[in-house]
Design an enzyme around this catalytic site. Structure first.
Site, PDB file in Angstrom:
ATOM      1  N   GLY A   1       0.822  -1.205   0.000  1.00 20.80           N
ATOM      2  CA  GLY A   1       0.000   0.000   0.000  1.00 20.80           C
ATOM      3  C   GLY A   1       0.853   1.250   0.000  1.00 20.80           C
TER       4      GLY A   1
ATOM      5  N   THR B   1       5.529   4.250   1.532  1.00 24.43           N
ATOM      6  CA  THR B   1       5.070   3.045   0.835  1.00 24.43           C
ATOM      7  C   THR B   1       5.376   1.850   1.729  1.00 24.43           C
ATOM      8  OG1 THR B   1       5.516   4.052  -1.316  1.00 24.43           O
ATOM      9  CG2 THR B   1       5.306   1.654  -1.255  1.00 24.43           C
ATOM     10  N   VAL B   2       4.443   0.907   1.771  1.00 24.10           N
ATOM     11  CA  VAL B   2       4.624  -0.292   2.589  1.00 24.10           C
ATOM     12  C   VAL B   2       4.782  -1.494   1.658  1.00 24.10           C
ATOM     13  CG1 VAL B   2       3.669  -1.770   4.396  1.00 24.10           C
ATOM     14  CG2 VAL B   2       3.243   0.702   4.449  1.00 24.10           C
TER      15      VAL B   2
ATOM     16  N   LYS C   1       7.777  -0.394   6.037  1.00 23.80           N
ATOM     17  CA  LYS C   1       7.273   0.955   5.750  1.00 23.80           C
ATOM     18  C   LYS C   1       8.456   1.850   5.421  1.00 23.80           C
ATOM     19  CE  LYS C   1       4.649   4.769   7.823  1.00 23.80           C
ATOM     20  NZ  LYS C   1       3.850   5.206   9.008  1.00 23.80           N
TER      21      LYS C   1
ATOM     22  N   ASP D   1      -5.063   8.823  16.209  1.00 26.95           N
ATOM     23  CA  ASP D   1      -5.433   8.654  14.802  1.00 26.95           C
ATOM     24  C   ASP D   1      -6.120   7.309  14.590  1.00 26.95           C
ATOM     25  OD1 ASP D   1      -5.707   9.488  12.182  1.00 26.95           O
ATOM     26  OD2 ASP D   1      -3.719   8.808  11.561  1.00 26.95           O
TER      27      ASP D   1
END
Length: 288
Positions: free
Chosen positions: A18, A24-25, A40, A123
């Site tokens: 993702g 970006t992972v 990550k 979050d």
């Protein structure tokens, strides 16, 4: 940015899992073992000192939390983190309402664990709740403490600056007064953001409960409690509007659902439920 097939400090990148606003992972493995990890990696344009500090701080905070439903982070690199790979996507991948409620209960317990150690996630949202493909075995996992707050640090900052408002993680910027004109200065996801975060006030355990309640509404009704066509409109809704009466909108929801959610979504943090676990337990009871 590295590409699948490349080697990053001993981790071979297999595929992209993702992309977010700054990172970006990847699914990755080290040749010496077979354990998959989620890697990550900060995008090259997001490797400024403040972003690197947030990455390191998230790694340190997560390392203080030992809970089966909080992500395990293994290694911190110069601009990346290797962490537990959770293979089922985010919590919206669960189709059964009972599984979604079970995931909410697990995350509530994880948040209460963090709160007992003085850490507020700040979050909570569906994208930050991952689930194992075999949900009955692995359950849900809370990720991403990048904007988390340590209550002791926030108290020290408040005293040092002579006021009742917190400092942003960006030491060069302070959030004060009414909501900022530019929502990008609020380090929270607006559909799930508690009023006190939008006002720049010190977060507390109840801040996460509010966000968890917004997440619960989305998972159980299909949309978060407040929606708007603009960021300013969404901020105003969180600050001014009462929670909707969900039982009047959706057939089969009892009025008790409205009552439990209304408490979790109170504008004043002290008026909410005693804990995240209490909130979800009451939710499960009215939906039983």
């Amino acid at each position: 940015m590295p590409q699948p097939g490349e080697d990053l400090r001993g981790y071979v990148l297999e595929r992209t899992l993702g992309r977010g606003g700054s990172a970006t992972v990847y699914l990755a493995r080290r040749p010496q073992d077979s354990r998959p990890v989620a890697l990550k990696v900060l995008d090259s344009e997001h490797r400024d000192p403040q972003a690197l500090h947030r990455l390191e701080r998230a790694f340190v905070l997560t390392g203080q939390l030992d809970h089966p439903h909080i992500v395990t982070e293994y290694e911190l690199g110069p601009h990346w983190i290797a962490m537990q790979y959770v293979d089922g996507g985010n919590v919206t991948a669960l189709s059964a309402p009972a599984d979604r409620l079970a995931a909410l209960a697990q995350i509530a317990d994880a948040l209460d664990h963090a709160h007992r150690l003085g850490i507020v996630h700040c979050d909570v949202k569906p994208a930050n709740i991952l689930v194992h493909q075999d949900f009955s075995a692995g359950g849900a996992v809370l990720i991403d403490f990048a904007v988390a707050h340590v209550l002791a640090e926030d108290m020290a900052a408040r005293l040092a600056h002579g006021g009742g408002r917190r400092l942003s993680l960006d030491p060069a910027r302070r959030i004060t007064g009414r909501p900022p004109a530019a929502p990008t200065s609020v380090q929270a996801s607006l559909p799930y953001a508690a009023p006190e975060l939008l006002l720049g006030q010190m977060p507390s355990a109840s801040t996460d409960q509010y966000s968890l309640a917004c997440t619960a509404v989305e998972l159980l009704t299909g949309a978060p409690p407040f929606t708007a066509t603009t960021a300013a409109g969404l901020i105003d809704a969180h600050l001014e509007l009462p929670p909707p009466r969900f039982s009047q909108r959706i057939s089969g929801l009892p009025r008790g659902f409205d009552s439990v959610l209304a408490t979790a979504l109170m504008k004043e943090p002290d008026a909410r439920h005693e804990s995240c676990a209490e909130f979800v337990d009451l939710l499960q009871r009215v939906l039983a």
